[in-house]
Write an enzyme that holds these catalytic residues in place. Sequence first.
Site, PDB file in Angstrom:
ATOM      1  N   SER A 161       0.830  -1.198   0.000  1.00  0.00           N
ATOM      2  CA  SER A 161       0.000   0.000   0.000  1.00  0.00           C
ATOM      3  C   SER A 161       0.873   1.260   0.000  1.00  0.00           C
ATOM      4  O   SER A 161       1.658   1.462  -0.904  1.00  0.00           O
ATOM      5  CB  SER A 161      -0.969  -0.047   1.186  1.00  0.00           C
ATOM      6  OG  SER A 161      -2.003   0.897   1.054  1.00  0.00           O
ATOM      7  N   ASP A 197      -9.962  -3.693  -5.608  1.00  0.00           N
ATOM      8  CA  ASP A 197      -9.189  -2.671  -4.908  1.00  0.00           C
ATOM      9  C   ASP A 197      -9.248  -1.384  -5.707  1.00  0.00           C
ATOM     10  O   ASP A 197      -9.051  -1.385  -6.928  1.00  0.00           O
ATOM     11  CB  ASP A 197      -7.740  -3.153  -4.763  1.00  0.00           C
ATOM     12  CG  ASP A 197      -6.832  -2.182  -4.013  1.00  0.00           C
ATOM     13  OD1 ASP A 197      -7.303  -1.116  -3.572  1.00  0.00           O
ATOM     14  OD2 ASP A 197      -5.637  -2.505  -3.866  1.00  0.00           O
ATOM     15  N   HIS A 233      -8.324  -4.714  -0.878  1.00  0.00           N
ATOM     16  CA  HIS A 233      -7.127  -4.021  -0.394  1.00  0.00           C
ATOM     17  C   HIS A 233      -6.880  -4.381   1.072  1.00  0.00           C
ATOM     18  O   HIS A 233      -7.768  -4.274   1.912  1.00  0.00           O
ATOM     19  CB  HIS A 233      -7.306  -2.504  -0.527  1.00  0.00           C
ATOM     20  CG  HIS A 233      -6.058  -1.737  -0.235  1.00  0.00           C
ATOM     21  ND1 HIS A 233      -5.108  -1.470  -1.203  1.00  0.00           N
ATOM     22  CD2 HIS A 233      -5.578  -1.188   0.909  1.00  0.00           C
ATOM     23  CE1 HIS A 233      -4.115  -0.783  -0.663  1.00  0.00           C
ATOM     24  NE2 HIS A 233      -4.376  -0.594   0.620  1.00  0.00           N
TER      25      HIS A 233
END
Length: 332
Positions: free
Chosen positions: A170, A272, A302
């Site tokens: 991320s 995501d 995610h």
Amino acid sequence: MTPTPDLLSPAARVLCDAMAAHFPDPAQAPLTVASMRAASSAGTAPGEKPPGPELAEVRELLPGGPEDVPVRMRLYQPEPQSAGAAGGRPLLLFLHGGGFVICDLDTHDRTARELAHRSGATVLSVDYRLAPEHPFPAATQDARAALAWALRHAEELGCAPSRVFVGGDSAGGNLAAGAALGLATAEDGHGGVALAGQLLIYPCVEQRFLGASAELFGEGYFMTLDHLRWFTEQYLGPAATDLAALGPLASPGLAPDLSGMPPTLLVVADCDILRDQTLAYARRLAAAGVPVEVQLHPGTFHGFLGVLDHLPAADTALTGAAMWLRHRAERL
């Protein structure tokens, strides 16, 4: 608007909803740094998390000296130094996710342990400075300084300088890609040093959220579009509304030239918001002649590695990432 039918697997939907139920929802009340950090520290996965595999060594490092940004790092040695492969083990510098605002070495301890155990690489997890107390570009500076330190000290850690990787999930993927870009473009004074590769797990390579995936998965898939916008505001401050903030230092995926980037693995969650920007980055890397592999995991969301003990796809993704590291290192 969420897609119909639901694109998450049934198991992932149950876990996604359970995680969301324990995470602050911007639709219910304004987000605060304190509430978001409390939620990340408590953990959003259901049940107790096992500590992860036992390793030969886990210890804290605090690099110092005028060359270093003094950020804490945690060293994960999968086996005693004397047992390393000829020429030294691979070394992965790992940068945790959390929107540049939340998470730390402890929230990602299990991920770091698993990567070390499954890949055979030494892992250095970086406790970079967080926003809003330390806004952009503090985290980027820390990531680049930590990577420079890892390259200088790889042999002391029983690792080969030619087998140094950088990676993250991320927001950590953003920082990892930015640090690799700094090497590739000689922006950090270490031009000519070649990384073995970059491992990016559902990375945020741009500070803008475009494409069909942002519309399809902007709500109802744990990390919402409102969450990501809030993180961006905390990290970039006033620059969040300035197009200049979308330059390569904040958005490495927008760098005009990616030809010097190292071989790359992109681990992508299909459901995501960041999916489309990650796939666009993969296409740009490939067009620049960079060896790139995409491992796309259908029916996942995610942050799905956070439910490693409950979702088979998370175990598959982590093993795939570790095997990519192992196989890349064996070629060097």
